[in-house]
Design an enzyme around this catalytic site. Sequence first.
Site: not given
Length: 312
Positions: A259, A278, A230
């Site tokens: 993000e 991601h 993360r």
Amino acid sequence: MKIAAAHDFHDAVAERAAAICPGIEWALTDRAGAWTVPPEGADAVIYAGDAYTDAFVDAVAAIAPPRWAHTEDAGIDGRFYDDMRAKGVAVTHSPGANAPEVAEFAFAGVMWGAKRLGEFRDQQRAHEWRQLGQTALGSATVLVVGLGAIGSRIAAFARAFGTTVHGIRRSAEPVPGLDRQGTLADLADFLPEADFVVLAVPNTGETAGMIDAGALARMKPTATLVNVGRGALVDIAALREALEAGGIAQAFLDVLPTEPLPADSDLWDIPNLFISPHTACTTPLYIARVGEIWLENLGRFLAGEEMIHRAF
């Protein structure tokens, strides 16, 4: 039973779901937040595939609490989970569903650092022919922080290349195949020995900000940091400083604290930083595996039985 989900997830499970629960009403969304029918009144919501968006989270937050929510995630931090927890919704998740692909991507980060692929790409663009020294993985040490489904695969990949493998996990329970193992409390002692530090842990009170200025200062100046856990695990300001000052050699990040990363962020232009959006888990196999877990739980939910992978 009414279920709110995305088209891609529906297409993967609908036929088998109908055999378990005939007459399901589907409220389907796309990435832009357009619905086939409104999600109001949904008994279950599925936070997966093209529903993994802020628009879906906003829509679900605005309706009456469903009885059950399922997510593609292994970790359960973030706004969706905070909302479900506050409303008392039963949440199941999908640990291990993305493990093969995320582990592959993480080890790609190790190879990117070891073989200086980013620098060779820069040289190609500059039409420059110049040899660069390589790291022999057989003489390197990889530290895997987090030894769950993803981390254990990363460790196995490293072993296959003859690398010395160290591991950190929250518990002291031993994991086979490691050359050295410790707990989160031992991280500072492990960092100076690692040529590659790979983060594969969820964001929790124990792990948030674990790679801060102090941790980076303990790493080798030749080390590569890889993060597929993360974004909140890493103090980005401290990482930027370490990269620019030569505190570590490079970093490979598939996750970031914010993000999407804003287009005007100065992180994009740091030459020894690799950024991907991601994306490590984005293969068709991921939705299929998440679907298998959800279908198992659909039968259990309807029968009033305990569901697998219950997060809360």
